[in-house]
Design an enzyme around this catalytic site. Structure first.
Site, mmCIF file in Angstrom:
data_model
loop_
_atom_site.group_PDB
_atom_site.id
_atom_site.type_symbol
_atom_site.label_atom_id
_atom_site.label_comp_id
_atom_site.label_asym_id
_atom_site.label_seq_id
_atom_site.Cartn_x
_atom_site.Cartn_y
_atom_site.Cartn_z
ATOM 1 N N HIS A 83 25.771 4.691 -20.830
ATOM 2 C CA HIS A 83 26.961 4.635 -19.824
ATOM 3 C C HIS A 83 27.312 3.418 -19.638
ATOM 4 C CE1 HIS A 83 29.380 5.576 -16.295
ATOM 5 N NE2 HIS A 83 28.538 5.210 -15.374
ATOM 6 N N GLU B 299 28.554 32.854 -7.762
ATOM 7 C CA GLU B 299 29.624 33.383 -8.752
ATOM 8 C C GLU B 299 30.446 32.171 -9.392
ATOM 9 O OE1 GLU B 299 31.979 36.635 -8.040
ATOM 10 O OE2 GLU B 299 31.090 37.486 -6.557
ATOM 11 N N ASP C 140 34.286 8.858 -16.478
ATOM 12 C CA ASP C 140 32.890 9.478 -15.924
ATOM 13 C C ASP C 140 32.830 9.307 -14.544
ATOM 14 O OD1 ASP C 140 29.964 10.407 -17.048
ATOM 15 O OD2 ASP C 140 29.523 8.821 -15.561
#
Length: 330
Positions: free
Chosen positions: A107, A230, A190
């Site tokens: 990163h 869900e 990111d």
């Protein structure tokens, strides 16, 4: 855009090099084990007394203290938490770097925001898997791989791209495809994705939907299933077929309702606030705030964690997940 695959990378570039993986957390353990099983000479660097020391040794890896690992290695891979990298770099890594070494990140935060400034005679590149470390490890062990990004920051001898692609191959990335980026692009996108969508936006959307239903008198268990449980099913459909694939798979009622109501929830005001989040990231304001937060002992983060732990959706969710035998408990 070019995608790089197995035939674009040469693992023999590591034949006479030792790779030190500093850190053995989510990404660290995955990179170290995958490289080891790809035939790359790997050692692990950890602080003395680290709980991960025995784990790394039991995984068949040689472990040294961080400074010694950096001293031994030709390729030093920094996989420590972002907020710890600057201190460890200055005290344990930088004094042991040698001309011709390569310094590697997963990163770009610390390099992009000038917390780590490598010497000019050190090659610097990034290989960033687009998935958590445990997935990087599991998918590799299954014979596949997680897509990766790579970026070159410093290239004193012109060899860093080939070495970065070889590294990506060693952890399984070229099995799925590797895309070139920059430290700036990877870092800023990111951070934005985490804040505006993946970790910030989605959780607030779920929690607000849950609160609206419960306040209207519906059972919290029903609200939990509709707004959180869900979500995985919908995300899986998007993962497999994109947004269009998800809409194809749900009912016409859900498709019409989603397409007409979505822009009312996520409206022009939301877009403006997202743009402001991005501006804060690009300007370095978020990086400054996060660095200062850590220097102060993380008071805001700990307060936010306590607040989130008390959310009603967490209480009912814990009870419901305890009844779901198919969900891993670890």
């Amino acid at each position: 855009m070019k995608l790089y695959y197995e035939n674009d990378a040469d693992l023999s570039l590591f034949n006479n090099k030792t790779v030190a993986i500093l850190g053995y957390g989510s990404q660290g353990h995955a990179h170290a084990r995958n490289l080891h099983e790809s035939g790359v000479p790997v050692i692990v660097g950890l602080r003395k007394g680290s709980k991960s020391w025995t784990k790394a040794e039991s995984d068949g890896l040689t472990v040294h203290e961080t400074a010694e690992a950096a001293k031994i290695a030709d390729v030093v891979v920094v996989l420590l938490p972002d907020e710890k990298q600057k201190e460890v770099y200055e005290s344990e890594i930088a004094p042991n770097l040698k001309p011709g070494n390569a310094l590697v990140f997963a990163h770009g935060f610390n390099v992009h925001f000038n917390q780590i400034v490598p010497p000019e005679n050190i090659g610097v590149f990034m290989v960033a898997p687009k998935g958590p470390g445990h997935l990087v490890r599991r998918v590799y062990a299954e014979g596949a791989g997680v897509p990766c990004l790579f970026a070159i920051y410093q290239d004193p001898d012109g060899s860093m791209q080939d070495l970065a692609l070889a590294y990506a191959k060693g952890i399984g990335g070229t099995r799925a495809g590797v895309i070139e980026t920059t430290f700036e692009e990877e870092t800023e996108t990111d951070l934005f994705g985490e804040q505006a969508v993946l970790c910030g936006g989605v959780t607030e959307l779920i929690n607000t939907g849950f609160d609206v239903l419960v306040k209207a008198g519906y059972k919290p268990e029903i609200a939990y299933f509709e707004c959180l449980h869900e979500m995985k099913l919908i995300v899986d459909l998007m993962y497999e077929g994109g947004i269009a694939g998800m809409y194809y798979s749900v009912s016409d009622t859900a498709e019409y309702g989603g397409m007409t109501a979505g822009p009312k929830v996520i409206d022009a005001g939301t877009r403006q606030r997202m743009e402001q989040l991005l501006a804060n990231i690009q300007s370095g304001r978020f990086a400054r705030d996060w660095i200062l937060e850590n220097k102060a002992g993380r008071p805001s983060l700990e307060a936010l964690r306590r607040k989130h732990d008390r959310l009603p959706i967490e209480k009912i969710g814990g009870e419901l997940r305890g009844m779901m035998s198919w969900i891993k408990k670890d």
